[in-house]
Design a protein around this motif. Structure first.
Motif: not given
Length: 250
Positions: A66-77
């Motif tokens: 899902p785009f949401f989890v993919w996005l948040i995983a990259g934005l976290c760092p």
């Protein structure tokens, strides 16, 4: 010189840890929600990007996730990267009284400034892990890699801050240049878009040489792709870059 800087940081480790906590407290002082802003601010940014990209994307999935989890995983760092570059560049100028009014090793200033940002990153990471659990992605053995990626990310941006903070002291224009360039770093790093969509092999290789990309992919490998850091050739590359920036920065 590098050996001297390492020795200074070891000798002043207690003072550095204490000041980093004070710096964190000062950052959130006066806010009614306090440390909750360490999570609220990034999550608001994530929701804004999610809302914007929902209308321009044809698919709500990236590599089967899902785009949401993919996005948040990259934005976290990214939030640590953003704060480390900007605050690292400003660190010596911001704490110039440590240089002019007291005997304090200049090399430890970026250390405690970035440490205070690392505390925020850890708080945000805990929130992201909880979100992933809610989404059905449970912690596994790959999460042990945070003990590698977080220290490596901190060391890289610490050595980079030695360069940026020194140049910012020489010229305030350089500090303004760093603030302006941070948006370019965001868009040139595969955080909001998938690097696998780049068709040109040479361009894709160049983009992967971006050290920030290494940490973005590292977080996603932990949360989603389930790949070990030693399985990528860029792990050797990043430590070569760290050594070079440390030598230049010192």
């Amino acid at each position: 010189m590098l050996k001297k800087i390492i020795k200074e940081n070891i000798d002043y480790i207690k003072q550095t840890l204490l000041i980093s906590k004070v710096d964190l407290i000062k950052f959130y002082k006066g806010a009614a929600l306090g440390y909750a802003w360490a999570v609220i601010r990034p999550l608001v940014t994530v929701l804004v990007y999610l809302f914007a990209f929902t209308f321009i994307r044809q698919s709500s999935y990236v590599d089967g996730f899902p785009f949401f989890v993919w996005l948040i995983a990259g934005l976290c760092p990214w939030f640590f990267v953003n704060d480390s570059i900007i605050c690292g560049a400003m660190s010596i100028r911001q704490y110039r009284h440590f240089v002019t009014k007291m005997k304090f090793p200049v090399s430890t200033i970026p250390t405690f400034v970035l440490l205070s940002k690392l505390y925020i990153q850890i708080m945000l990471l805990v929130a992201v892990i909880i979100i992933f659990i809610i989404q059905g992605y449970y912690p596994d053995i790959y999460y042990l890699q945070f003990m590698y990626y977080i220290p490596t990310m901190y060391i890289f941006f610490l050595t980079l801050s030695w360069i940026l903070s020194s140049l910012s002291v020489i010229s305030r224009d350089f500090e303004n240049l760093v603030k302006a360039a941070i948006q370019a770093v965001l868009w040139l790093t595969p955080i909001l878009w998938n690097i696998n969509n780049v068709k040109m092999p040479i361009l894709k290789f160049i983009l992967k040489l971006n050290p920030v990309n290494y940490f973005i992919e590292g977080y996603r490998n932990i949360f989603l792709y389930k790949q070990w850091f030693f399985e990528t050739k860029y792990s050797i590359y990043i430590w070569i870059v760290i050594l070079i920036t440390a030598l230049i920065g010192s």
